[in-house]
Design a protein around this motif. Sequence first.
Motif, PDB file in Angstrom:
ATOM      1  N   VAL A  60       0.796  -0.830   0.164  1.00  0.00           N
ATOM      2  CA  VAL A  60      -0.026  -0.095   0.122  1.00  0.00           C
ATOM      3  C   VAL A  60       0.774   1.280   0.114  1.00  0.00           C
ATOM      4  CG1 VAL A  60      -1.635   1.375   1.401  1.00  0.00           C
ATOM      5  CG2 VAL A  60      -1.857  -1.215   1.047  1.00  0.00           C
ATOM      6  N   GLN A  61       1.986   1.168   0.809  1.00  0.00           N
ATOM      7  CA  GLN A  61       2.626   2.341   0.787  1.00  0.00           C
ATOM      8  C   GLN A  61       3.544   2.832  -0.497  1.00  0.00           C
ATOM      9  OE1 GLN A  61       4.519   1.487   4.388  1.00  0.00           O
ATOM     10  NE2 GLN A  61       5.489   3.411   4.879  1.00  0.00           N
ATOM     11  N   GLU A  62       4.086   1.929  -1.001  1.00  0.00           N
ATOM     12  CA  GLU A  62       4.528   2.188  -2.434  1.00  0.00           C
ATOM     13  C   GLU A  62       3.351   2.533  -3.506  1.00  0.00           C
ATOM     14  OE1 GLU A  62       6.658  -1.561  -3.910  1.00  0.00           O
ATOM     15  OE2 GLU A  62       6.741  -0.452  -5.782  1.00  0.00           O
ATOM     16  N   HIS A  77      -4.605  -2.670  -8.978  1.00  0.00           N
ATOM     17  CA  HIS A  77      -5.096  -3.825  -8.297  1.00  0.00           C
ATOM     18  C   HIS A  77      -4.206  -3.875  -7.124  1.00  0.00           C
ATOM     19  CE1 HIS A  77      -7.611  -5.892 -11.561  1.00  0.00           C
ATOM     20  NE2 HIS A  77      -8.000  -4.661 -11.464  1.00  0.00           N
ATOM     21  N   LEU A  78      -4.508  -4.307  -6.020  1.00  0.00           N
ATOM     22  CA  LEU A  78      -3.741  -4.605  -4.865  1.00  0.00           C
ATOM     23  C   LEU A  78      -3.623  -6.270  -4.873  1.00  0.00           C
ATOM     24  CD1 LEU A  78      -1.862  -3.867  -2.258  1.00  0.00           C
ATOM     25  CD2 LEU A  78      -3.984  -4.587  -0.997  1.00  0.00           C
ATOM     26  N   VAL A  79      -2.464  -6.708  -5.170  1.00  0.00           N
ATOM     27  CA  VAL A  79      -1.902  -8.359  -5.228  1.00  0.00           C
ATOM     28  C   VAL A  79      -1.459  -8.675  -3.713  1.00  0.00           C
ATOM     29  CG1 VAL A  79      -2.290  -8.229  -7.547  1.00  0.00           C
ATOM     30  CG2 VAL A  79      -0.016  -8.192  -6.289  1.00  0.00           C
ATOM     31  N   GLY A  80      -0.903  -7.856  -3.016  1.00  0.00           N
ATOM     32  CA  GLY A  80      -0.230  -8.180  -1.736  1.00  0.00           C
ATOM     33  C   GLY A  80      -1.075  -8.240  -0.656  1.00  0.00           C
ATOM     34  N   HIS A  81      -0.327  -8.830   0.560  1.00  0.00           N
ATOM     35  CA  HIS A  81      -0.992  -8.800   1.721  1.00  0.00           C
ATOM     36  C   HIS A  81      -1.503  -7.347   2.215  1.00  0.00           C
ATOM     37  CE1 HIS A  81      -2.255 -10.556   5.399  1.00  0.00           C
ATOM     38  NE2 HIS A  81      -1.704  -9.671   6.207  1.00  0.00           N
ATOM     39  N   GLN A  83      -2.797  -5.240   5.460  1.00  0.00           N
ATOM     40  CA  GLN A  83      -3.130  -5.260   7.096  1.00  0.00           C
ATOM     41  C   GLN A  83      -4.389  -4.359   7.211  1.00  0.00           C
ATOM     42  OE1 GLN A  83       0.965  -3.718   7.645  1.00  0.00           O
ATOM     43  NE2 GLN A  83       1.295  -5.224   8.940  1.00  0.00           N
ATOM     44  N   THR A  84      -5.098  -4.660   8.215  1.00  0.00           N
ATOM     45  CA  THR A  84      -6.262  -3.859   8.501  1.00  0.00           C
ATOM     46  C   THR A  84      -5.836  -2.274   8.712  1.00  0.00           C
ATOM     47  OG1 THR A  84      -5.942  -4.343  10.641  1.00  0.00           O
ATOM     48  CG2 THR A  84      -7.751  -5.546   9.373  1.00  0.00           C
ATOM     49  N   ASN A  85      -4.917  -1.925   9.294  1.00  0.00           N
ATOM     50  CA  ASN A  85      -4.573  -0.576   9.423  1.00  0.00           C
ATOM     51  C   ASN A  85      -4.112   0.203   8.223  1.00  0.00           C
ATOM     52  OD1 ASN A  85      -2.085  -1.535   8.964  1.00  0.00           O
ATOM     53  ND2 ASN A  85      -0.996  -0.585  10.821  1.00  0.00           N
ATOM     54  N   LYS A  86      -4.032  -0.525   7.104  1.00  0.00           N
ATOM     55  CA  LYS A  86      -3.872   0.272   5.798  1.00  0.00           C
ATOM     56  C   LYS A  86      -5.283   0.027   4.793  1.00  0.00           C
ATOM     57  CE  LYS A  86       0.985   0.421   6.104  1.00  0.00           C
ATOM     58  NZ  LYS A  86       1.482  -0.942   6.173  1.00  0.00           N
ATOM     59  N   ALA A  87      -6.223  -0.436   5.450  1.00  0.00           N
ATOM     60  CA  ALA A  87      -7.393  -0.804   4.691  1.00  0.00           C
ATOM     61  C   ALA A  87      -7.918   0.491   4.120  1.00  0.00           C
ATOM     62  CB  ALA A  87      -8.492  -1.561   5.266  1.00  0.00           C
ATOM     63  N   LYS A  88      -7.908   1.583   4.691  1.00  0.00           N
ATOM     64  CA  LYS A  88      -8.577   2.902   4.192  1.00  0.00           C
ATOM     65  C   LYS A  88      -7.891   3.397   2.923  1.00  0.00           C
ATOM     66  CE  LYS A  88      -5.864   6.058   7.488  1.00  0.00           C
ATOM     67  NZ  LYS A  88      -5.510   5.058   8.468  1.00  0.00           N
ATOM     68  N   TYR A  89      -6.485   3.267   2.810  1.00  0.00           N
ATOM     69  CA  TYR A  89      -5.844   3.604   1.808  1.00  0.00           C
ATOM     70  C   TYR A  89      -6.334   2.647   0.413  1.00  0.00           C
ATOM     71  CZ  TYR A  89      -3.077   6.125   5.045  1.00  0.00           C
ATOM     72  OH  TYR A  89      -2.759   6.815   6.304  1.00  0.00           O
ATOM     73  N   ALA A  90      -6.262   1.510   0.827  1.00  0.00           N
ATOM     74  CA  ALA A  90      -6.475   0.286  -0.131  1.00  0.00           C
ATOM     75  C   ALA A  90      -8.037   0.754  -0.849  1.00  0.00           C
ATOM     76  CB  ALA A  90      -6.567  -1.007   0.500  1.00  0.00           C
ATOM     77  N   VAL A  91      -8.966   1.160   0.056  1.00  0.00           N
ATOM     78  CA  VAL A  91     -10.341   1.466  -0.485  1.00  0.00           C
ATOM     79  C   VAL A  91     -10.219   2.815  -1.482  1.00  0.00           C
ATOM     80  CG1 VAL A  91     -12.388   2.559   0.163  1.00  0.00           C
ATOM     81  CG2 VAL A  91     -11.699   0.360   1.605  1.00  0.00           C
ATOM     82  N   SER A 102      -9.436 -12.534   5.632  1.00  0.00           N
ATOM     83  CA  SER A 102      -9.932 -12.506   7.053  1.00  0.00           C
ATOM     84  C   SER A 102     -11.411 -11.781   7.262  1.00  0.00           C
ATOM     85  CB  SER A 102      -8.824 -11.995   7.999  1.00  0.00           C
ATOM     86  OG  SER A 102      -9.160 -10.715   8.135  1.00  0.00           O
ATOM     87  N   GLU A 103     -12.109 -12.268   8.192  1.00  0.00           N
ATOM     88  CA  GLU A 103     -13.394 -11.522   8.225  1.00  0.00           C
ATOM     89  C   GLU A 103     -13.139 -10.318   8.934  1.00  0.00           C
ATOM     90  OE1 GLU A 103     -15.848 -15.433   9.929  1.00  0.00           O
ATOM     91  OE2 GLU A 103     -16.266 -13.461  11.142  1.00  0.00           O
ATOM     92  N   LYS A 104     -12.255  -9.953   9.721  1.00  0.00           N
ATOM     93  CA  LYS A 104     -11.785  -8.677  10.239  1.00  0.00           C
ATOM     94  C   LYS A 104     -11.664  -7.950   9.398  1.00  0.00           C
ATOM     95  CE  LYS A 104      -8.748  -6.394  13.549  1.00  0.00           C
ATOM     96  NZ  LYS A 104      -7.375  -6.233  13.887  1.00  0.00           N
ATOM     97  N   LEU A 105     -10.632  -8.308   8.399  1.00  0.00           N
ATOM     98  CA  LEU A 105     -10.348  -7.298   7.210  1.00  0.00           C
ATOM     99  C   LEU A 105     -11.449  -6.870   6.510  1.00  0.00           C
ATOM    100  CD1 LEU A 105      -8.206  -5.760   5.379  1.00  0.00           C
ATOM    101  CD2 LEU A 105      -7.856  -7.950   4.241  1.00  0.00           C
ATOM    102  N   ILE A 106     -12.495  -7.821   6.235  1.00  0.00           N
ATOM    103  CA  ILE A 106     -13.709  -7.506   5.488  1.00  0.00           C
ATOM    104  C   ILE A 106     -14.551  -6.534   6.197  1.00  0.00           C
ATOM    105  CG2 ILE A 106     -16.093  -8.681   4.699  1.00  0.00           C
ATOM    106  CD1 ILE A 106     -14.311 -11.110   4.042  1.00  0.00           C
ATOM    107  N   ARG A 107     -14.867  -6.564   7.617  1.00  0.00           N
ATOM    108  CA  ARG A 107     -15.383  -5.622   8.196  1.00  0.00           C
ATOM    109  C   ARG A 107     -14.636  -4.385   8.258  1.00  0.00           C
ATOM    110  NH1 ARG A 107     -19.221  -8.860  10.455  1.00  0.00           N
ATOM    111  NH2 ARG A 107     -18.660 -10.959  11.165  1.00  0.00           N
ATOM    112  N   VAL A 108     -13.402  -3.884   8.166  1.00  0.00           N
ATOM    113  CA  VAL A 108     -12.753  -2.971   8.062  1.00  0.00           C
ATOM    114  C   VAL A 108     -13.070  -2.561   6.990  1.00  0.00           C
ATOM    115  CG1 VAL A 108     -10.566  -1.690   8.314  1.00  0.00           C
ATOM    116  CG2 VAL A 108     -11.178  -3.570  10.181  1.00  0.00           C
TER     117      VAL A 108
END
Length: 233
Positions: A60-62, A77-81, A83-91, A102-108
């Motif tokens: 995400v950072q790159e 597209h994001l192809v790598g793992h 983390q939930t703390n970067k989910a907002k940027y991924a969106v 993970s369910e947790k990542l889906i909820r975030v």
Amino acid sequence: MSNLLADRLNQLEERISAACARAGRTREEVVLVAVSKTHPPETIAEAAALGLRVFGENKVQEARAKIPECPSHLEWHLVGHLQTNKAKYAVELFELIHSVDSEKLIRVLDEEAAKRGKQVNVLLEVNVSGEASKFGLAPDAVKPVLEVANACPRIVVKGLMTMAPLVQDPEKARPYFARLRALRDSLAAETGTPLEHLSMGMSNDFEPAIEEGATMIRIGTLLFGERRKREDE
Ligand SMILES: *Cc1c(COP(=O)(O)O)cnc(C)c1O
């Protein structure tokens, strides 16, 4: 304009078309995701000028630093793992996240998408080989996670993704791709979710992946050459 990249793309396209033909599929059924991680915006602009439109990053950072420097008509597209703390940027950055596991990542992701009035397209990553070193859901764990995702209003599960074990002989990867397709077929039948996409196949093993039904292949090295090692790898 580098002829090297154009030559590599031509050779790759020939091999993709041949694999599609062997499987009785059309070239249009397979999306080429150009995995541009570690490569600079100039290289991506060259690839875009050759007609490539879909690019994959694994960090995400790159991607946050790079995407604004690249041509604006591209799909990321994001192809790598993730983390939930970067989910907002991924969106914000990505059209499709291949690596949700993970369910947790889906909820975030669902929460972050709601804040932005967006929808998030995802693939569920499956660890078909069961290797301890790999991310992804165990095959048995996919259905309950899919049901959680389907209950989230902002999440759209477009399909499944896997990484086969690293093997010299690409034929050895074929059974893992066949297993992902079989899992997709049974989950689609059981849950009524179309799961149209199968993201499987990389530089070393995309041909058997296409023959086994890949709709997205993720190609880095064959297009851009060897990557330099990064400190965190
Ligand atoms: C780096 C990467 C690829 C591309 O790998 P190549 O072997 O260079 O084609 C594909 N998928 C994921 C998840 C990656 O991290």
